[in-house]
Design a protein around this motif. Structure first.
Motif, PDB file in Angstrom:
ATOM      1  N   GLU A   1      -0.503  14.586  -2.592  1.00  0.00           N
ATOM      2  CA  GLU A   1      -2.054  15.405  -2.569  1.00  0.00           C
ATOM      3  C   GLU A   1      -2.257  15.985  -1.113  1.00  0.00           C
ATOM      4  O   GLU A   1      -2.611  17.264  -1.496  1.00  0.00           O
TER       5      GLU A   1
ATOM      6  N   ASN B   1       1.044   8.601  -2.513  1.00  0.00           N
ATOM      7  CA  ASN B   1       0.287   9.307  -3.250  1.00  0.00           C
ATOM      8  C   ASN B   1      -0.537  10.501  -2.413  1.00  0.00           C
ATOM      9  O   ASN B   1      -0.863  11.408  -2.609  1.00  0.00           O
ATOM     10  N   GLY B   2      -1.326  10.008  -1.239  1.00  0.00           N
ATOM     11  CA  GLY B   2      -2.008  10.574  -0.273  1.00  0.00           C
ATOM     12  C   GLY B   2      -1.071  11.855   0.045  1.00  0.00           C
ATOM     13  O   GLY B   2      -1.458  13.091   0.400  1.00  0.00           O
TER      14      GLY B   2
ATOM     15  N   ILE C   1       0.845  -1.282   0.073  1.00  0.00           N
ATOM     16  CA  ILE C   1      -0.030  -0.041  -0.100  1.00  0.00           C
ATOM     17  C   ILE C   1       0.796   1.399   0.182  1.00  0.00           C
ATOM     18  O   ILE C   1       0.188   2.458  -0.061  1.00  0.00           O
ATOM     19  N   TRP C   2       2.183   1.227   0.064  1.00  0.00           N
ATOM     20  CA  TRP C   2       2.999   2.175   0.156  1.00  0.00           C
ATOM     21  C   TRP C   2       2.860   3.284  -0.994  1.00  0.00           C
ATOM     22  O   TRP C   2       3.017   4.439  -0.630  1.00  0.00           O
ATOM     23  N   ASP C   3       2.860   3.011  -2.076  1.00  0.00           N
ATOM     24  CA  ASP C   3       2.339   3.847  -3.314  1.00  0.00           C
ATOM     25  C   ASP C   3       1.420   4.703  -2.844  1.00  0.00           C
ATOM     26  O   ASP C   3       1.349   5.883  -3.298  1.00  0.00           O
ATOM     27  N   ASN C   4       0.330   3.936  -2.539  1.00  0.00           N
ATOM     28  CA  ASN C   4      -0.967   4.879  -2.100  1.00  0.00           C
ATOM     29  C   ASN C   4      -0.693   5.793  -0.926  1.00  0.00           C
ATOM     30  O   ASN C   4      -1.256   6.899  -1.000  1.00  0.00           O
TER      31      ASN C   4
END
Length: 166
Positions: free
Chosen positions: A112, A108-109, A102-105
């Motif tokens: 953002e 991304n957070g 989940i690290w890429d998510n």
């Protein structure tokens, strides 16, 4: 909360991966100190840039890079991943490989919700502690293997190999 003195606060239940709205009420008195922490803490919706002297906005993150000669072993982002793997394992019942998945998510957070507001911080705190690298190899411990996380397994093994150098 700054206007009314209280706020209905949500809680995230990691066991069921669900947000629970209005889980508890948080109130603040006239002489209390409030700390907004987390991914949205610098967001101007929570606290405008022209907040005045009653607030101090801090950006807190590991920043230092660690080298062995010319070889970079860790950057701040990778240290954050190690910390997150350990936290998720201890408090969210995640395998280290699940955290890597989940690290890429997570990043991304960050791009953002944090990066656009980082320059609005009143101060920046580098949370790198050079002794921590020597502690984390043992914290990663014996890795449970699952076929569905084969790619992530390699990432965790590479990180553990680098940590073993301390």
């Amino acid at each position: 909360m700054l206007d009314t003195g209280f706020a209905e606060m949500p809680r995230f239940d990691f066991g069921i991966s669900e947000r629970i709205d209005n889980a508890y009420q948080l109130s603040v008195g006239e002489n209390d100190i409030v700390i907004f922490e987390g991914i949205h803490a610098l967001n101007p919706i929570l606290l405008p840039e022209n907040h005045g002297r009653d607030a101090h906005r801090m950006y807190v993150s590991p920043k230092c890079r660690v080298f062995d000669g010319d070889e970079e072993l860790f950057c701040g982002k990778e240290l954050r991943l190690v910390r997150r793997m350990i936290r998720d394992y201890k408090f969210r019942n995640y395998l280290h490989q699940q955290t890597v998945a989940i690290w890429d998510n997570v990043l991304n957070g960050e791009r953002e919700n944090i990066t656009p507001f980082a320059s609005t911080a009143d101060s920046v705190v580098d949370t790198t502690h050079f002794y921590e690298y020597g502690l984390y190899s043992a914290q990663l411990g014996n890795l449970e293997y699952r076929k569905e996380f084969e790619k992530e397994q390699r990432v965790v093994q590479e990180i553990k190999k680098k940590l073993d150098r301390f």
